[in-house]
Each structure stands twice: as structure tokens, then as C-alpha cells.
Design a protein around this motif. Structure first.
Motif, mmCIF file in Angstrom:
data_model
loop_
_atom_site.group_PDB
_atom_site.id
_atom_site.type_symbol
_atom_site.label_atom_id
_atom_site.label_comp_id
_atom_site.label_asym_id
_atom_site.label_seq_id
_atom_site.Cartn_x
_atom_site.Cartn_y
_atom_site.Cartn_z
ATOM 1 N N TYR A 197 5.670 -23.111 5.387
ATOM 2 C CA TYR A 197 5.325 -23.065 6.805
ATOM 3 C C TYR A 197 4.968 -21.625 7.162
ATOM 4 O O TYR A 197 5.708 -20.695 6.842
ATOM 5 N N LEU A 198 3.843 -21.449 7.811
ATOM 6 C CA LEU A 198 3.301 -20.130 8.101
ATOM 7 C C LEU A 198 3.588 -19.730 9.536
ATOM 8 O O LEU A 198 3.291 -20.480 10.471
ATOM 9 N N GLY A 199 4.163 -18.553 9.713
ATOM 10 C CA GLY A 199 4.291 -17.941 11.025
ATOM 11 C C GLY A 199 3.237 -16.858 11.139
ATOM 12 O O GLY A 199 3.388 -15.771 10.582
ATOM 13 N N ALA A 200 2.134 -17.156 11.834
ATOM 14 C CA ALA A 200 1.000 -16.231 11.918
ATOM 15 C C ALA A 200 1.202 -15.250 13.061
ATOM 16 O O ALA A 200 1.435 -15.655 14.211
ATOM 17 N N LEU A 201 1.108 -13.977 12.735
ATOM 18 C CA LEU A 201 1.210 -12.912 13.727
ATOM 19 C C LEU A 201 -0.083 -12.117 13.842
ATOM 20 O O LEU A 201 -0.544 -11.818 14.936
ATOM 21 N N ASN A 202 -0.657 -11.786 12.691
ATOM 22 C CA ASN A 202 -1.820 -10.894 12.681
ATOM 23 C C ASN A 202 -2.758 -11.279 11.542
ATOM 24 O O ASN A 202 -2.965 -10.525 10.606
ATOM 25 N N VAL A 203 -3.298 -12.495 11.636
ATOM 26 C CA VAL A 203 -4.236 -13.008 10.642
ATOM 27 C C VAL A 203 -5.552 -13.295 11.353
ATOM 28 O O VAL A 203 -5.573 -14.022 12.362
ATOM 29 N N ALA A 204 -6.636 -12.736 10.866
ATOM 30 C CA ALA A 204 -7.943 -12.917 11.496
ATOM 31 C C ALA A 204 -8.309 -14.401 11.533
ATOM 32 O O ALA A 204 -8.266 -15.083 10.505
#
Length: 370
Positions: free
Chosen positions: A218-225
Motif C-alpha cells: 500500500y502506497l502513501g504518496a507524498l511527493n510523487v509526480a
């Protein structure tokens, strides 16, 4: 003869029975719950007669019968016996993590040969279940298809291996979608499918007990384009992100990782969540939970090496707020539960939190031999 309660002892209810479970020297035994009260009379070295005086509201024959059963089970230990000495030694070595960790460690030792709880006339069997789905998916979720083109993974193996470090300082540069997609597919995607004898299973680039692949990402995206901040499931079969809950801030990421500030500065987090039925449906022995934890470690190492090869700084932690993290990933935290948190971002060229190299003075303060 004086007896004492084992220091390495757990009591619990199982299938309607009160179980006294000494470890590692004893046998889990089903007894009347009054056994707990009788054990309390042997907190320190006592003879059965001395204990009976403290338990004068119980019939002497009841106490004598229980003492005999508890001694046979290993819950009561004889003074100056090898079992008592080892019990004391184990209690001392594991005191910082007692009672949970030593019970888990020793209760799952040798359970390929142990028959289970000694009830005298009752056989304990674990239920069988239908094979669970091979992959986790959320067909109704909003999806983001990931690019199939792969970022460069041609960095020499020895450079990757020796450059791998746990990073705690990161720049504010976003991670590209190509880089993220390559990392996720390399670590969590299927390499090929094999016949298990009971249907297909798949292999990853990391080992997994019986190829059960019980760990989801499971991905917690913070700073992914190109990826809005939030929590996503990585659907490895369809190579896409499935939205689970919107929004993720740096402060929340740090809070979810037990207040570790560095976790709020990464580009993304990856939660390894165990879908336990995938493993337990084939392997009923409790020892296999150890295998599940080891599998998480395998994936964590492959993640760290792959992130390094892609020019990212990997990090990992076992410190996190389980219930809140499960809620954000929409896990039930029963049969589908978080085990490990990985992270990555662009490493800062001048890190503040990197440890200093050991000097000669450091070694003079360090015991190197027993």
C-alpha cells in the motif's frame, strides 16, 4: 520438595478451555481455571503443604491434584532442577520484551512435531478453508495506470550492494512516476507463475514461503509526480494504483510512523500488509507467522536495493501506529494487517542525520569480544 511458578508461563482461553502454557520446557495443558489461583500460591519457593495453607478455602485433595498436574505440565518447577535454572535464565535474557516476545518465540519452536494442547481426550484441529484469491484488488476504486516503460536498473550489483544505506534526510524533489512504477513492479510484481499442485501461484524477486505471497503493498504518496497525495493499493497484477483514501500530509506521515520526523520528508511510504489467509490456508502451524515476518524482511531488502539502484534513498521502520495506519489503508487489521513500513525519496547530498564514521576512540569504548 519446594516448587515455584515458572517465570515463562502464559495462560489463556482456547476453544472454551483454560490453558496453562509454560515455555519452552512445558506442555500446554487444559485445566480448571482454579489452576491460576493455585499458581499464585507458588510465586516464591513453597512446599505443597505451605501453598495449601494459603488456599485453605479449597479442598486439600483439589490442591494436591492441581499441583501434580501443574508440575507435570512444567508450570511448577522443582527447586535446584535444570528446568528451574533454565527458566530463570530465559526470564532474565528476555525480560525487556516479556511476556509477549518470549512467548511467541518459544511457543512456536518445534511446532512441526508438537501435537498441540494436552487435553487428555480432546484433539485440537484447525479448520481448513477455500483457497483465497491470488491477488488483492479493489475493482470499484479510482485507478491510476502506471507506465510500463522501465527506469534504468543497470547499476552494477556491487555498487548497489555497498551503496545501500538507510536514509533519514531527503530533498524536496518529487520522485518521477516512471521511477515509482519501476520500483513497485520490480519488488512486488509477479515474475512468473508456477503450479502449486492446488492451483497457480506466482514468484516475485524476493523469496516467499511456499510462494504464498501473502504480503500486499500500500502506497502513501507524498511527493510523487502525477500522483495526488493519499493512500493507494498497488495492484501488481494490473500494474496500477487503486485509491483507498485521499490526502496525506508530512505531519500525518510522521505521526503514523510513531512520531519520526524523517518519515514526513520522504516522497512516499510503502506499507507491507499481510493477508494472513493466503499463508494459513496452506500452513496451519503458528510458526508460519514467523515466516510471514521473514517474508516482509525479504521484500524490505529487495526494496532497499532496488531503490538504491534507481538513485533513491531507501528507509524502513517497524515503528508505526498500527490501528491508524490500517485505517488509512482501509485494512480490517484482523486478517489483513500492516507489518512493516518502507519509504524512499531523493537522498539529501548533505544529510544531517547520517551517523559519523567510527574512530579509534569509538572502538576503545566498544567491547568486541566475549
Amino acid at each position: 520438595m519446594r516448587l515455584r511458578r515458572s517465570r515463562c508461563l502464559t495462560c489463556y482461553w482456547h476453544q472454551g478451555m483454560f490453558v496453562v502454557h509454560p515455555y519452552p520446557h512445558g506442555t500446554p495443558t487444559s485445566l480448571h481455571p482454579v489452576a491460576a489461583e493455585i499458581l499464585s500460591a507458588f510465586e516464591d519457593w513453597s512446599t505443597p503443604d505451605e501453598a495449601a495453607k494459603l488456599l485453605d478455602h479449597l479442598a486439600p485433595e483439589t490442591v494436591a491434584e492441581a499441583v501434580s498436574a501443574l508440575a507435570d505440565a512444567g508450570a511448577l518447577l522443582a527447586e535446584d532442577s535444570p528446568s528451574a535454572a533454565r527458566d530463570q535464565d530465559i526470564a532474565r535474557h528476555w525480560s525487556a520484551w516479556s511476556p509477549e516476545a518470549p512467548f511467541f518465540h518459544y511457543a512456536t519452536q518445534n511446532d512441526y512435531v508438537d501435537s498441540g494442547i494436552n487435553t487428555g481426550d480432546t484433539s485440537i484441529t484447525r479448520p481448513t478453508a477455500a483457497m483465497p484469491p491470488l491477488f488483492t484488488g479493489y475493482p470499484d476504486a479510482e485507478r491510476l495506470l502506471l507506465p510500463r516503460r522501465r527506469a534504468d536498473l543497470s547499476t552494477a550489483y556491487d555498487k548497489v550492494l555497498y551503496d545501500r544505506r538507510t536514509h533519514r534526510d531527503f530533498t524536496s524533489a518529487p520522485v518521477s512516476l516512471d521511477t515509482l512504477a519501476t520500483l513497485l513492479s520490480t519488488v512486488f510484481g509477479p515474475v512468473h507463475f508456477i503450479d502449486s499442485g492446488h492451483g497457480a501461484v506466482f514468484r516475485r524477486t524476493s523469496p516467499s514461503g511456499g510462494s504464498r505471497q501473502e504480503l500486499d503493498a500500500y502506497l502513501g504518496a507524498l511527493n510523487v509526480a502525477g500522483v495526488a497525495p493519499g493512500w493507494y493499493h498497488y495492484n501488481s497484477l494490473q500494474h496500477c494504483l487503486e485509491l483507498r483514501s485521499e490526502g496525506l500530509t508530512h505531519d500525518e506521515a510522521a505521526h503514523l510512523c510513531a512520531g519520526q520526523d524523517w518519515a514526513g520528508n520522504v516522497a512516499f511510504l510503502v506499507v507491507l500488509a499481510a493477508r494472513l489467509e493466503r499463508l494459513s490456508v496452506k500452513y496451519s502451524t503458528p510458526r508460519c507467522y514467523r515466516v510471514c515476518l521473514l517474508n516482509a524482511g525479504h521484500l524490505g531488502q529487495t526494496f532497499a536495493l532496488t531503490a538504491t539502484a534507481l538513485g533513491l534513498g531507501p528507509a524502513q521502520t517497524g515503528a508505526f501506529v498500527d490501528t491508524l495506519l490500517a485505517e488509512r489503508c482501509t485494512l480490517d487489521n484482523t486478517g489483513h494487517t500492516p507489518l512493516y513500513v518502507l519509504a524512499a525519496g531523493h537522498p539529501h547530498p548533505e544529510p544531517d542525520q547520517a551517523p559519523q564514521a567510527a574512530t579509534l576512540g569509538t572502538f576503545t569504548q566498544t567491547p568486541l569480544h566475549t
